[in-house]
Write a protein that holds these residues in place. Structure first.
Motif, PDB file in Angstrom:
ATOM      1  N   ILE A 333      37.773  39.969  50.825  1.00  0.00           N
ATOM      2  CA  ILE A 333      38.616  39.804  49.625  1.00  0.00           C
ATOM      3  C   ILE A 333      37.818  40.170  48.372  1.00  0.00           C
ATOM      4  O   ILE A 333      38.311  40.869  47.482  1.00  0.00           O
ATOM      5  CB  ILE A 333      39.136  38.356  49.543  1.00  0.00           C
ATOM      6  CG1 ILE A 333      40.129  38.104  50.679  1.00  0.00           C
ATOM      7  CG2 ILE A 333      39.804  38.097  48.207  1.00  0.00           C
ATOM      8  CD1 ILE A 333      40.573  36.677  50.782  1.00  0.00           C
ATOM      9  N   PHE A 337      38.585  43.168  45.652  1.00  0.00           N
ATOM     10  CA  PHE A 337      38.580  43.028  44.187  1.00  0.00           C
ATOM     11  C   PHE A 337      37.853  44.203  43.567  1.00  0.00           C
ATOM     12  O   PHE A 337      38.344  44.859  42.677  1.00  0.00           O
ATOM     13  CB  PHE A 337      37.753  41.795  43.786  1.00  0.00           C
ATOM     14  CG  PHE A 337      38.485  40.522  43.742  1.00  0.00           C
ATOM     15  CD1 PHE A 337      39.825  40.463  44.003  1.00  0.00           C
ATOM     16  CD2 PHE A 337      37.823  39.364  43.414  1.00  0.00           C
ATOM     17  CE1 PHE A 337      40.484  39.280  43.951  1.00  0.00           C
ATOM     18  CE2 PHE A 337      38.468  38.173  43.370  1.00  0.00           C
ATOM     19  CZ  PHE A 337      39.796  38.125  43.648  1.00  0.00           C
ATOM     20  N   PHE A 341      40.120  46.787  41.025  1.00  0.00           N
ATOM     21  CA  PHE A 341      40.324  46.548  39.599  1.00  0.00           C
ATOM     22  C   PHE A 341      39.288  47.278  38.760  1.00  0.00           C
ATOM     23  O   PHE A 341      38.133  47.403  39.172  1.00  0.00           O
ATOM     24  CB  PHE A 341      40.252  45.054  39.307  1.00  0.00           C
ATOM     25  CG  PHE A 341      41.224  44.254  40.111  1.00  0.00           C
ATOM     26  CD1 PHE A 341      42.513  44.719  40.289  1.00  0.00           C
ATOM     27  CD2 PHE A 341      40.862  43.079  40.709  1.00  0.00           C
ATOM     28  CE1 PHE A 341      43.413  44.005  41.047  1.00  0.00           C
ATOM     29  CE2 PHE A 341      41.757  42.368  41.465  1.00  0.00           C
ATOM     30  CZ  PHE A 341      43.038  42.831  41.635  1.00  0.00           C
ATOM     31  N   LYS A 355      39.819  30.907  28.050  1.00  0.00           N
ATOM     32  CA  LYS A 355      41.213  30.644  27.693  1.00  0.00           C
ATOM     33  C   LYS A 355      42.083  30.370  28.909  1.00  0.00           C
ATOM     34  O   LYS A 355      43.124  29.736  28.780  1.00  0.00           O
ATOM     35  CB  LYS A 355      41.784  31.854  26.944  1.00  0.00           C
ATOM     36  CG  LYS A 355      41.509  31.834  25.472  1.00  0.00           C
ATOM     37  CD  LYS A 355      42.283  32.965  24.847  1.00  0.00           C
ATOM     38  CE  LYS A 355      42.297  32.897  23.353  1.00  0.00           C
ATOM     39  NZ  LYS A 355      42.881  34.143  22.821  1.00  0.00           N
ATOM     40  N   TYR A 356      41.692  30.917  30.057  1.00  0.00           N
ATOM     41  CA  TYR A 356      42.570  30.757  31.218  1.00  0.00           C
ATOM     42  C   TYR A 356      41.942  29.883  32.305  1.00  0.00           C
ATOM     43  O   TYR A 356      42.461  28.824  32.635  1.00  0.00           O
ATOM     44  CB  TYR A 356      42.968  32.130  31.772  1.00  0.00           C
ATOM     45  CG  TYR A 356      43.831  32.895  30.798  1.00  0.00           C
ATOM     46  CD1 TYR A 356      45.189  32.642  30.720  1.00  0.00           C
ATOM     47  CD2 TYR A 356      43.287  33.817  29.928  1.00  0.00           C
ATOM     48  CE1 TYR A 356      45.987  33.299  29.809  1.00  0.00           C
ATOM     49  CE2 TYR A 356      44.070  34.486  29.008  1.00  0.00           C
ATOM     50  CZ  TYR A 356      45.427  34.227  28.964  1.00  0.00           C
ATOM     51  OH  TYR A 356      46.215  34.867  28.059  1.00  0.00           O
ATOM     52  N   PRO A 359      40.741  25.907  31.160  1.00  0.00           N
ATOM     53  CA  PRO A 359      41.802  24.908  30.954  1.00  0.00           C
ATOM     54  C   PRO A 359      42.594  24.620  32.222  1.00  0.00           C
ATOM     55  O   PRO A 359      42.849  23.434  32.536  1.00  0.00           O
ATOM     56  CB  PRO A 359      42.697  25.556  29.899  1.00  0.00           C
ATOM     57  CG  PRO A 359      41.946  26.650  29.322  1.00  0.00           C
ATOM     58  CD  PRO A 359      40.900  27.060  30.273  1.00  0.00           C
ATOM     59  N   ILE A 360      42.928  25.677  32.972  1.00  0.00           N
ATOM     60  CA  ILE A 360      43.685  25.467  34.211  1.00  0.00           C
ATOM     61  C   ILE A 360      42.878  24.594  35.159  1.00  0.00           C
ATOM     62  O   ILE A 360      43.397  23.664  35.793  1.00  0.00           O
ATOM     63  CB  ILE A 360      44.030  26.826  34.858  1.00  0.00           C
ATOM     64  CG1 ILE A 360      45.014  27.585  33.983  1.00  0.00           C
ATOM     65  CG2 ILE A 360      44.623  26.633  36.247  1.00  0.00           C
ATOM     66  CD1 ILE A 360      45.274  28.984  34.452  1.00  0.00           C
TER      67      ILE A 360
END
Lengths: 378, 159
Positions: A333, A337, A341, A355-356, A359-360
Motif C-alpha cells: 500500500i 502511494f 500521487f 489542519k487535517y 484535529p481528526i
C-alpha cells in the motif's frame, strides 16, 4: 556432546518437529538450555547475543535487498513495464548485483566536510534501525526484546533516525544536503505527533504497551475490527503519517530528486550511500510491521470470535507467514502511494498535518476512549 | 457552520479522489496483460516493428528490378547533413534522346538522423523507410550503402 540440544529438545517437546514453526520458543528454549548446561552463564549470554546479532544482520540485509527489488517490480507493474528481468529468474539477483557494484565504488572524501559527523551519520541511521527491529514480535516466541513499553520504545528510537539524517545533511557541506535534511527534520517533527496519537488510540483499546500482550489481546479479533470506526480512522492516519515519517511516497520532500538532486545523501557514495538507501527501506519495513502488529494482529492468525473450525484452519498457517503477509500488504500500500500521487509542496505537507490529520486524530482518541469506557468495542 | 461542513466536504472529496487515483494504479498492477515492454533478444524471431518505424532509408524495387528514382537530386538537396549523394549519368533512350538517370544513389547510414525529409520530398516516391534496425557493423565503411540495385532501371511511366 555436540548434539545434546536435540535430546533436550525432544525431552522438552514430544510433538513433531514442524511444531517449532508454530512456536519458536521450543527451539530457542532448547538451545538456551543446552548452552546453559555446556558453558558458564556468562558465555551463554555472550553466545546468545552474538547469534541474535548475526541473525538480525542477515535479516536486515535480506529484507533490505528484497524490498529494493520489490519496489522496482511494483513500480514497473504500475507503469506497465516489466522491471528488472535480466539477472536471475525474474531479475531477483538484480539488487545483489547493485550491492556488489556499490561495494566496489570509491568513497569520495568531501572537501571541507565535517569528516567525523559525515562518517558516523550512516551508522547512526543503521543502528537506530536495528534498535527498532529488535523490539518487534516476528512470530510466537520469535521476539528479541519484549519491553513492557515496547511500542513507546519503538516510537522513541525510530524518531532518532532524524538525528542521522540531520547530521548527514549538515556535515556534507552542500546546500542540497542541508535543505533536504532541514525539510526532513520539519516533516518528521510534525508527523511524529500523528503517529503517536494514532498508536495511542490502539493503546487505549488494548490497555497495554507491551507488544507481546498487544498481539495476544488480538486472539479473538484484530484491533482494526475490534475497535471498528476509530480504529480504521487511526489505521488510515497511521499509514499516511508513517509514509511521511520515512520520507517516502508523495512526502519525499527530503530527497526531492527534481529539486535537491538526492537530498541529504547527495554527497555520499559507495557503501555509505548504500547504508542510507537500505535504511530507508528498512524504515519502511519497520513502520509496516508496527502497523501490522498494532492494527492487524501481528503474527496472530485471523480469528472470528467463537467460530472454532474456522479459527483452527487459520491456526494451521504458521504465525511467521501471517506476520510477513500482513507486513508486505502494508508495504505494498505504501509503495502504491508513492507511485500514484505527485509530491506535495512543503506548505501542503504541513497543512495536511496540522489542519487535517492532527484535529481528526485528537477527536478520534476521544471517541476511542469513550468507546472503551462504554464497552462499545467488540 | 458552513465552514465546518466545508472542512468535512474537503476531507471526503480529498480521500475520494485519492482512492480513485489508487484504483487506477492498482488496476494496472493486477493486469499483467497491460505490460508493453518487449523482451528484445528473446523475441527476435517473431519481432514485428510497426509501420511508422524509421529503421533506414531504402529504395523499393519491383520484381523486374525497376525503381522509381529519376535522379533529380531533390533528396540530396534536402538532406540537412549530407547523407545522400546522387551520382547521375546520362542515358540515350530508344528514340535517340539524352536523358538523366541515376548511376549510384549513395546513402551514408552513419550520418543519417532519420528526419525523413528525403522520403517526404521525393517527387516520385522512390524512397521509403524499412523497419530493420539492427545496424551494428564492424567496419564503418559498410555503413555507406548504394540504394539502387546493380543493373536496375527506371520504372516505366515514371518521369
Amino acid at each position: 556432546m555436540r548434539f545434546d540440544f536435540i535430546a533436550s529438545y525432544v525431552s522438552a517437546f514430544t510433538g513433531p518437529w514442524w511444531k517449532i514453526f508454530y512456536d519458536f520458543s521450543i527451539l530457542t528454549g532448547a538451545v538456551d538450555e543446552w548452552l546453559k548446561g555446556s558453558v558458564s552463564p556468562f558465555w551463554t549470554t555472550v553466545i546468545e547475543m552474538v547469534v541474535v546479532g548475526v541473525v538480525f544482520l542477515l535479516f536486515y540485509a535480506v529484507v533490505g535487498l528484497f524490498l529494493v527489488y520489490a519496489e522496482r517490480k511494483v513500480c514497473a507493474f504500475i507503469q506497465n513495464r516489466l522491471g528488472p528481468n535480466r539477472i536471475g529468474p525474474f531479475g531477483i539477483f538484480q539488487t545483489i548485483a547493485d550491492l556488489v557494484k556499490l561495494l566496489f565504488k570509491e568513497i569520495i572524501p568531501i572537501k571541507n566536510a565535517d569528516s567525523l559527523l559525515f562518517n558516523i551519520a550512516p551508522y547512526i541511521v543503521i543502528i537506530v534501525n536495528f534498535m527498532a527491529l529488535a523490539a518487534i514480535p516476528y512470530a510466537k516466541g520469535l521476539h528479541a526484546i519484549d519491553f513492557n513499553i515496547g511500542i513507546f520504545y519503538i516510537l522513541a528510537v525510530s524518531s532518532m533516525s532524524v538525528v542521522g539524517v540531520l547530521l548527514a545533511g549538515w556535515s556534507s557541506n552542500s546546500k542540497y544536503s542541508l535543505i533536504g535534511a532541514m525539510r526532513s527534520g520539519a516533516q518528521i517533527v510534525s508527523y511524529e505527533l500523528s503517529i503517536g496519537l494514532a498508536l495511542i488510540t490502539i493503546v487505549i483499546l488494548s490497555g497495554t504497551m507491551q507488544l507481546s500482550e498487544i498481539v495476544e489481546a488480538q486472539r479473538t479479533g484484530w484491533f482494526i475490527f475490534k475497535g471498528h470506526i476509530p480504529a480504521v480512522i487511526a489505521f488510515v492516519i497511521y499509514v499516511i503519517s508513517s509514509t511521511a515519517e520515512i520520507n517516502r511516497g508523495p512526502f519525499d520532500m527530503a530527497e526531492a530528486e527534481s529539486e535537491l538532486t538526492a537530498g541529504y545523501h547527495t554527497e555520499y557514495s559507495g557503501i555509505k550511500f548504500a547504508f542510507f538507501y537500505l535504511a530507508e527501506y528498512i524504515n519502511m519495513f519497520i513502520v509496516a510491521s508496527i502497523a501490522a502488529t498494532m492494527f492487524l494482529g501481528g503474527w496472530m492468525p485471523f480469528h472470528i470470535g467463537n467460530l472454532e473450525g474456522f479459527n483452527m484452519v487459520m491456526d494451521f498457517i504458521p504465525p511467521f507467514i501471517w506476520y510477513i503477509g500482513k507486513t508486505f500488504v502494508i508495504i505494498w500500500i505504501i509503495m502504491l502511494f508513492k507511485w500514484t500521487f505527485p509530491r506535495l509542496r512543503i506548505d501542503q505537507l504541513l497543512t495536511l498535518e496540522w489542519k487535517y490529520l492532527l484535529p481528526i486524530n485528537l477527536v478520534n482518541v476521544l471517541i476511542m476512549a469513550f468507546l472503551v469506557l462504554k464497552g462499545w468495542h467488540f | 457552520m458552513s465552514n465546518i461542513s466545508e472542512y468535512f466536504k474537503d476531507v471526503f472529496n480529498g480521500v475520494l479522489s485519492l482512492l480513485k487515483g489508487m484504483r487506477v494504479t492498482a488496476g494496472y498492477f493486477f493486469k499483467p496483460s497491460a505490460i508493453v515492454t518487449q523482451k528484445y533478444p528473446e523475441n527476435r524471431k517473431n519481432l514485428v516493428m510497426f509501420e511508422r518505424f524509421k529503421g533506414e532509408v531504402v529504395m523499393p524495387h519491383n520484381e523486374n528490378n525497376e525503381h522509381k528514382c529519376t535522379g533529380c537530386g531533390i533528396c540530396e538537396i534536402n538532406c540537412p547533413n549530407g547523407t545522400i549523394e546522387v551520382i547521375p549519368k546520362s542515358i540515350i533512350t530508344e528514340d535517340g534522346k539524352k536523358k538523366r538517370a541515376i548511376d549510384k544513389h549513395i546513402y551514408r547510414l552513419g550520418m543519417c538522423t532519420f528526419c525523413a525529409l528525403c522520403v517526404k520530398t521525393c517527387p516520385s516516391n522512390a524512397l521509403a523507410f524499412s523497419q530493420k534496425f539492427e545496424h551494428a557493423v564492424f567496419d564503418r565503411a559498410s555503413l555507406t550503402k548504394q540504394l539502387n540495385k546493380p543493373g536496375s532501371q527506371l520504372m516505366k511511366g515514371v518521369e
